[in-house]
Scaffold this active site. Structure first.
Site, PDB file in Angstrom:
ATOM      1  N   ASN A   1      30.235  33.778  41.715  1.00 47.21           N
ATOM      2  CA  ASN A   1      29.590  34.606  42.746  1.00 47.21           C
ATOM      3  C   ASN A   1      28.417  35.428  42.214  1.00 47.21           C
ATOM      4  OD1 ASN A   1      31.376  36.276  41.400  1.00 47.21           O
ATOM      5  ND2 ASN A   1      32.012  37.385  43.224  1.00 47.21           N
TER       6      ASN A   1
ATOM      7  N   GLU B   1      38.914  40.919  35.071  1.00 48.83           N
ATOM      8  CA  GLU B   1      38.198  41.478  36.231  1.00 48.83           C
ATOM      9  C   GLU B   1      38.527  40.555  37.392  1.00 48.83           C
ATOM     10  OE1 GLU B   1      36.328  44.153  36.536  1.00 48.83           O
ATOM     11  OE2 GLU B   1      36.207  44.758  34.446  1.00 48.83           O
TER      12      GLU B   1
ATOM     13  N   CYS C   1      33.357  40.689  44.740  1.00 47.60           N
ATOM     14  CA  CYS C   1      34.684  41.230  44.426  1.00 47.60           C
ATOM     15  C   CYS C   1      34.847  42.664  44.918  1.00 47.60           C
ATOM     16  CB  CYS C   1      34.940  41.160  42.930  1.00 47.60           C
ATOM     17  SG  CYS C   1      33.699  42.022  41.984  1.00 47.60           S
TER      18      CYS C   1
HETATM   19  P1  NAP Z   1      38.300  31.389  39.916  1.00 49.92           P
HETATM   20  O1  NAP Z   1      38.556  30.180  40.726  1.00 49.92           O
HETATM   21  O2  NAP Z   1      39.436  32.152  39.412  1.00 49.92           O
HETATM   22  O3  NAP Z   1      37.356  30.906  38.738  1.00 49.92           O
HETATM   23  C1  NAP Z   1      36.809  31.811  37.803  1.00 49.92           C
HETATM   24  C2  NAP Z   1      36.595  31.116  36.495  1.00 49.92           C
HETATM   25  O4  NAP Z   1      37.865  30.678  36.023  1.00 49.92           O
HETATM   26  C3  NAP Z   1      35.718  29.881  36.576  1.00 49.92           C
HETATM   27  O5  NAP Z   1      34.964  29.777  35.396  1.00 49.92           O
HETATM   28  C4  NAP Z   1      36.733  28.756  36.645  1.00 49.92           C
HETATM   29  O6  NAP Z   1      36.224  27.545  36.116  1.00 49.92           O
HETATM   30  C5  NAP Z   1      37.808  29.292  35.736  1.00 49.92           C
HETATM   31  N1  NAP Z   1      39.121  28.697  35.949  1.00 49.92           N
HETATM   32  C6  NAP Z   1      39.620  28.109  37.058  1.00 49.92           C
HETATM   33  N2  NAP Z   1      40.866  27.656  36.819  1.00 49.92           N
HETATM   34  C7  NAP Z   1      41.153  27.958  35.524  1.00 49.92           C
HETATM   35  C8  NAP Z   1      42.286  27.749  34.686  1.00 49.92           C
HETATM   36  N3  NAP Z   1      43.389  27.144  35.121  1.00 49.92           N
HETATM   37  N4  NAP Z   1      42.208  28.203  33.422  1.00 49.92           N
HETATM   38  C9  NAP Z   1      41.119  28.838  32.972  1.00 49.92           C
HETATM   39  N5  NAP Z   1      40.020  29.052  33.717  1.00 49.92           N
HETATM   40  C10 NAP Z   1      40.048  28.633  34.982  1.00 49.92           C
HETATM   41  O7  NAP Z   1      37.396  32.455  40.690  1.00 49.92           O
HETATM   42  P2  NAP Z   1      36.051  32.199  41.447  1.00 49.92           P
HETATM   43  O8  NAP Z   1      36.404  31.571  42.753  1.00 49.92           O
HETATM   44  O9  NAP Z   1      35.058  31.535  40.553  1.00 49.92           O
HETATM   45  O10 NAP Z   1      35.520  33.689  41.648  1.00 49.92           O
HETATM   46  C11 NAP Z   1      35.837  34.466  42.737  1.00 49.92           C
HETATM   47  C12 NAP Z   1      36.884  35.500  42.351  1.00 49.92           C
HETATM   48  O11 NAP Z   1      36.390  36.291  41.284  1.00 49.92           O
HETATM   49  C13 NAP Z   1      37.172  36.447  43.482  1.00 49.92           C
HETATM   50  O12 NAP Z   1      38.549  36.694  43.575  1.00 49.92           O
HETATM   51  C14 NAP Z   1      36.425  37.710  43.056  1.00 49.92           C
HETATM   52  O13 NAP Z   1      36.951  38.878  43.627  1.00 49.92           O
HETATM   53  C15 NAP Z   1      36.582  37.664  41.576  1.00 49.92           C
HETATM   54  N6  NAP Z   1      35.537  38.481  40.924  1.00 49.92           N
HETATM   55  C16 NAP Z   1      35.912  39.657  40.334  1.00 49.92           C
HETATM   56  C17 NAP Z   1      34.962  40.468  39.746  1.00 49.92           C
HETATM   57  C18 NAP Z   1      35.353  41.779  39.116  1.00 49.92           C
HETATM   58  O14 NAP Z   1      34.535  42.354  38.403  1.00 49.92           O
HETATM   59  N7  NAP Z   1      36.550  42.281  39.334  1.00 49.92           N
HETATM   60  C19 NAP Z   1      33.625  40.069  39.715  1.00 49.92           C
HETATM   61  C20 NAP Z   1      33.281  38.860  40.316  1.00 49.92           C
HETATM   62  C21 NAP Z   1      34.261  38.068  40.904  1.00 49.92           C
HETATM   63  P3  NAP Z   1      35.983  26.227  37.010  1.00 49.92           P
HETATM   64  O15 NAP Z   1      35.047  26.632  38.096  1.00 49.92           O
HETATM   65  O16 NAP Z   1      35.369  25.314  36.037  1.00 49.92           O
HETATM   66  O17 NAP Z   1      37.325  25.777  37.483  1.00 49.92           O
END
Ligand code: NAP
Length: 480
Positions: free
Chosen positions: A150, A248, A282
């Site tokens: 994002n 995060e 987020c």
């Molecule tokens: P996500 O599906 O959890 O993916 C995040 C990262 O994790 C990607 O690089 C993804 O890689 C990787 N990943 C996925 N499955 C994995 C596994 N089994 N093992 C290790 N890594 C894995 O999240 P997203 O959809 O990209 O991001 C949206 C989320 O991030 C939302 O919930 C948002 O609130 C949160 N967010 C939080 C913050 C904060 O500062 N708190 C900031 C930004 C976003 P692949 O794409 O290659 O699978």
């Protein structure tokens, strides 16, 4: 045409792979390029090189490290337009937001470069005459950094910059939805002439890459930004070696509007935040809690403002809301809105897919009223351009609804009373609280959540601490 970014950086060299991941433009569904899907051997090579490079990099002065970071920031700003174009095409956000995000990357990098010069230790008064107590801070070591789609630039900069400033070396694994902008940002880091192996970036299977990083005891710390669900899985993987981990994770931010609030200011701040990045943020507002006395006026003003938002491909002029990232994301938004409507919520504007581009991923900015706190749309992270409004009677009730969430990233509230400001700021169970405004992410402030929104902070000296270990040294003076 944006550049072909079909490589990774490992040990200072560009590497390619026969296996690749295809990347698509969410605004039109076209393939915009491929990136490597690396093998386990390449992940190990990245760990080897980061491990070797650590010895020299960690011994550089903070000033030397800052000079590399400063060059990186300058390189990014020199290519701000080109990089914004890559981000806009790959992630879908409006070009102006993408341009701003590259600027934010440079700000974080510069701030951490400077803050690295202030990694101070401590001396502590001893309990016996011949003892001397000192505390030093040392870099954790090799770090694995996993970033989401994002904010595909800012999240890379917000992790890599403090890690390098602290003297750590890194292996970055960006999201498979948005790896090209991360690689382009890395190109600019490599162009500084930074030592081989200090910073590596690899793309491909997230589970294989993370399993390999977690299993290797030379990787001392993992930092993850993404969903709470994956964060929990990684937290359990970290336990095997008691590996340092920062998380995060997701949020469910409430925006609470009290009856004495400046309503025009509240509407502007809420709508700006809610629809930024098409609602995929987020710390983005998930539910708007409005006091019953101002509900009607506030709802009317929000609807008027939301109706003016232009939806379209991010590179079109004046577009404020682009496509969602993928089919799963838009399916979830549609499902949450339809379920809320079936349960009695009222769709005031929007509530359907917007027919504005070549892809099926545009959702019309939506306002829903008569939402109740028990509806799924109020409890789950919507991650889309939908603003649900809940009405409340008392301040206590609003706080209770907000604190009932298992998430605790950000909360916002609007009031003109100083006593309410202190009372509510202290009672809300969130890592960050915005009062009369919704802008939170700046380099010098600690960004992060409590409860299921994660642990650790990014930004600020607390963010730098996440890449440092404390060492207590006790010296016994010998008698003369
Ligand atoms: P996500 O599906 O959890 O993916 C995040 C990262 O994790 C990607 O690089 C993804 O890689 C990787 N990943 C996925 N499955 C994995 C596994 N089994 N093992 C290790 N890594 C894995 O999240 P997203 O959809 O990209 O991001 C949206 C989320 O991030 C939302 O919930 C948002 O609130 C949160 N967010 C939080 C913050 C904060 O500062 N708190 C900031 C930004 C976003 P692949 O794409 O290659 O699978």
């Amino acid at each position: 045409m944006t550049p072909n970014l079909n490589y990774n950086w490992v040990n200072g060299k560009k590497i390619k792979s026969a296996d690749e991941v295809s990347i698509f433009n969410p605004a039109n569904g076209y393939n915009i390029g491929n990136v490597p899907s690396v093998s386990k051997e390449i992940v190990q090579e990245a760990i080897d090189s980061a491990s070797t490079a650590f010895e020299k990099w960690s011994n550089y002065t903070a000033e030397t490290r800052q000079q590399f970071l400063e060059k990186w920031a300058v390189n990014l700003l020199n290519k701000q337009e080109e990089l914004a174009q890559i981000m806009c095409e790959e992630q879908g956000k409006p070009y102006t937001e993408a341009f701003g995000e590259i600027g934010v990357c440079a700000k974080f990098i510069r701030w951490f470069g400077e803050e690295g010069k202030r990694i101070y230790g401590e001396t502590i008064p001893p309990s016996s005459e011949n003892q001397r107590i000192s505390v030093i801070k040392q870099p954790v070591g090799v770090c694995g950094l996993i970033t989401p789609w994002n904010f595909p630039g800012a999240m890379v900069a917000r992790k890599v910059a403090p890690a390098l400033a602290a003297g750590c070396t890194v292996i970055v694994k960006p999201s498979s939805e948005t790896p090209r902008i991360a690689i382009a940002i890395f190109d600019e880091l490599m162009a500084t002439g930074i030592d081989a192996g200090v910073a590596n970036i690899i793309t491909g299977s997230s589970s294989m890459i993370s399993d390999t990083l977690f299993a290797d005891n030379r990787v001392k710390k993992m930092s993850f930004t993404g969903s709470t669900q994956i964060g929990k899985t990684l937290m359990s993987k970290a336990s095997d070696q008691v590996k340092r981990i920062s998380l995060e994770l997701g949020g469910n931010a409430p925006a609470i509007v009290l009856p004495d609030a400046d309503l025009d200011n509240a509407v502007n701040a809420i709508v700006d935040n809610k629809f930024e990045n098409s609602g995929q943020m987020c710390n983005g507002i998930n539910v708007i809690l409005v006091h019953k006395d101002v509900k009607q006026e506030m709802t009317k003003k929000i609807i008027e403002s939301v109706k003016k938002i232009k939806v379209g491909a991010g590179n079109e002029e004046n577009v404020q809301v682009g496509p969602l990232i993928n089919k799963k994301a838009i399916d979830k938004v549609e499902q949450l809105v339809s379920e809320a409507s079936n349960q009695g919520a009222v769709i005031e504007t929007g509530g359907f897919k917007a027919d504005v581009g070549e892809s099926d991923l545009f959702y019309q900015p939506t306002v829903i009223s008569s939402v109740t706190a028990d509806m799924t749309i109020a409890q789950e992270e919507i991650f889309g351009p939908v603003a649900p409004i809940i009405s409340f009677d008392t301040e206590e009730e609003a706080i209770e609804i907000a604190n009932a969430s298992p998430y605790g990233l950000a909360a916002y509230f609007f009031t003109s009373d100083i006593n309410t400001i202190y009372r509510m700021s202290e009672k809300l169970e969130f890592g960050m609280v915005g009062v009369n405004g919704t802008q939170l992410s700046v380099p010098q402030a600690p960004f992060g959540g409590i409860k299921e929104s994660g642990m650790g902070r990014e930004g600020s000296h607390y963010g730098l601490d996440g890449f440092l270990e404390l060492k207590y040294i006790s010296l016994s003076l010998l008698k003369k």
